[in-house]
Design a protein around this motif. Structure first.
Motif, short mmCIF file in Angstrom:
data_model
loop_
_atom_site.label_atom_id
_atom_site.label_comp_id
_atom_site.label_asym_id
_atom_site.label_seq_id
_atom_site.Cartn_x
_atom_site.Cartn_y
_atom_site.Cartn_z
N ASN A 157 74.06 27.46 59.18
CA ASN A 157 75.26 26.73 58.74
C ASN A 157 76.51 27.30 59.42
N LEU A 158 76.58 28.62 59.51
CA LEU A 158 77.71 29.25 60.19
C LEU A 158 77.72 28.88 61.67
N LYS A 159 76.56 28.93 62.29
CA LYS A 159 76.45 28.59 63.72
C LYS A 159 76.89 27.16 63.98
N ASN A 160 76.40 26.24 63.16
CA ASN A 160 76.72 24.83 63.40
C ASN A 160 78.19 24.52 63.15
N PHE A 161 78.79 25.19 62.14
CA PHE A 161 80.21 24.93 61.88
C PHE A 161 81.08 25.49 63.00
N PHE A 162 80.95 26.77 63.28
CA PHE A 162 81.80 27.37 64.31
C PHE A 162 81.43 26.88 65.70
N GLY A 163 80.19 26.40 65.85
CA GLY A 163 79.77 25.86 67.15
C GLY A 163 80.53 24.61 67.54
N GLN A 164 81.15 23.94 66.58
CA GLN A 164 81.99 22.78 66.91
C GLN A 164 83.19 23.20 67.76
N PHE A 165 83.65 24.45 67.54
CA PHE A 165 84.84 24.94 68.23
C PHE A 165 84.48 25.87 69.39
N ALA A 166 83.33 26.53 69.28
CA ALA A 166 82.86 27.43 70.33
C ALA A 166 81.39 27.10 70.61
N PRO A 167 81.11 26.10 71.46
CA PRO A 167 79.74 25.61 71.68
C PRO A 167 78.74 26.68 72.10
N ALA A 168 79.20 27.78 72.67
CA ALA A 168 78.27 28.83 73.09
C ALA A 168 77.49 29.38 71.90
N LEU A 169 78.07 29.30 70.69
CA LEU A 169 77.39 29.81 69.50
C LEU A 169 76.14 29.02 69.15
N LEU A 170 76.08 27.78 69.58
CA LEU A 170 74.95 26.92 69.22
C LEU A 170 73.63 27.41 69.82
N LYS A 171 73.71 28.26 70.82
CA LYS A 171 72.49 28.77 71.47
C LYS A 171 72.04 30.10 70.86
N THR A 172 72.78 30.62 69.90
CA THR A 172 72.44 31.92 69.33
C THR A 172 71.37 31.81 68.26
N ARG A 173 70.70 32.94 68.00
CA ARG A 173 69.64 32.99 66.98
C ARG A 173 69.81 34.26 66.13
N TYR A 174 71.01 34.39 65.58
CA TYR A 174 71.30 35.57 64.78
C TYR A 174 70.44 35.66 63.52
N GLY A 175 70.14 34.52 62.91
CA GLY A 175 69.37 34.55 61.68
C GLY A 175 68.01 35.19 61.87
N GLU A 176 67.27 34.73 62.88
CA GLU A 176 65.95 35.28 63.16
C GLU A 176 66.03 36.76 63.54
N GLU A 177 67.06 37.12 64.30
CA GLU A 177 67.22 38.51 64.71
C GLU A 177 67.49 39.39 63.50
N ILE A 178 68.38 38.95 62.62
CA ILE A 178 68.72 39.73 61.43
C ILE A 178 67.50 39.91 60.53
N TRP A 179 66.78 38.81 60.29
CA TRP A 179 65.64 38.92 59.38
C TRP A 179 64.53 39.79 59.99
N SER A 180 64.34 39.71 61.28
CA SER A 180 63.33 40.53 61.93
C SER A 180 63.64 42.01 61.76
N LEU A 181 64.90 42.38 61.93
CA LEU A 181 65.30 43.78 61.74
C LEU A 181 65.15 44.21 60.28
N TYR A 182 65.50 43.30 59.37
CA TYR A 182 65.37 43.60 57.94
C TYR A 182 63.90 43.76 57.57
N HIS A 183 63.08 42.85 58.02
CA HIS A 183 61.65 42.89 57.71
C HIS A 183 60.99 44.15 58.27
N SER A 184 61.51 44.64 59.38
CA SER A 184 60.97 45.86 60.01
C SER A 184 61.54 47.12 59.38
#
Length: 282
Positions: free
Chosen positions: A208-235
């Motif tokens: 949701n954060l990516k899609n909202f801010f991606g309207q103003f900064a399209p480069a964010l739409l290619k990021t995958r912070y959620g998966e990265e964060i959860w992977s680090l948490y799960h580990s």
């Protein structure tokens, strides 16, 4: 303005002096600006379940602990008393989450009191001292979008390190204060370790954060912070100091299906034992 009936007891108790104005009416609550001595706060009045458009979905209430065993049994049986206790638990969930997250340094409004279904908390303001706008009411430059997105990703990490997933994070429940974004509306927050839907909810929050801010900064739409964060948490290596890249590649290692099934069986056995302890007929 005339004091709403739900706030009158707080006036009589001296918890608030006057009601200034209504600030907003949402799917789960109405919020008023109130005066308490020299301080200006906001009072959040939770709507009764029959008047809410946001329901207590089982995904959110899963594994929420109730200290009183009588209340837990009544809630499981769905009795009238149980429904009342479930409603009280739903309302107090935001209070508990706010105190927990504020103690962890997360950017949330400071809670002050909770009485008869009314939460008194900090009024988040903008640079002019007025009530801060929601993100969805603001237009950002690409630079500001990137900056605020980075701030909120850090807050998501800080929340997760405190064991909490917001569960409904979007531009509609983040305020833009004079010193940056502030996260609000937490009654649907879930325990990251105890809720089977926590991963899905965290990924949705971050998207949701990516899609909202991606309207103003399209480069964010290619990021995958959620998966990265959860992977680090799960580990077990996620911390508030973790350096994130926004990149993530799924592991190509084969899944140990036997271990997964054993974990599922263990979880089912644990839940069955819990239900027996609660006196619920299986």
């Amino acid at each position: 303005m005339k004091t709403p009936p739900r706030l009158q007891p707080l006036v009589e108790e001296g918890l608030i002096d006057t009601v200034v104005r209504q600030l907003m009416s949402g799917k789960e609550a109405m919020v008023y600006v109130v005066r308490c001595g020299e301080d200006t706060l906001c009072a959040k009045i939770y709507k009764e379940a029959t008047h809410r458009s946001f329901r207590q979905a089982v995904d959110y209430t899963e594994n929420r602990r109730v200290k009183n065993s009588r209340s837990a049994r009544a809630m499981a049986k769905g009795s009238k008393f149980g429904r009342q206790e479930q409603e009280a638990a739903w309302q107090s969930a935001e209070v508990d989450a706010l105190y927990r997250l504020a103690a962890a340094g997360v950017r949330v409004p400071t809670p002050y009191n909770f009485c008869d279904g009314v939460l008194l908390m900090e009024l988040v303001t903008d640079a002019d001292g007025d009530a801060a706008p929601r993100l969805n009411d603001v237009v950002f430059s690409p630079e500001d979008a990137m900056r605020h997105h980075a701030t909120l990703i850090k807050e998501v990490v800080r929340m997760l390190c405190a064991g909490v997933v917001h569960g409904d994070l979007s531009e509609f429940n983040i305020l833009l204060a004079s010193d940056g974004p502030v996260v609000i509306d937490l009654p649907q927050a879930v325990d990251a370790a105890g809720n089977n839907h926590a991963q899905r909810m965290l990924l949705r929050d971050v998207n949701n954060l990516k899609n909202f801010f991606g309207q103003f900064a399209p480069a964010l739409l290619k990021t995958r912070y959620g998966e990265e964060i959860w992977s680090l948490y799960h580990s077990g290596v996620l911390s508030v100091e973790s350096v994130l890249t926004g990149r993530f590649e799924r592991s190509k290692k084969s899944v140990d299906l036997g271990s997964v099934l054993r974990e599922v069986d263990d979880a089912r056995a644990e839940e069955a034992a819990r239900q027996v302890r609660m006196g619920v007929r299986q």
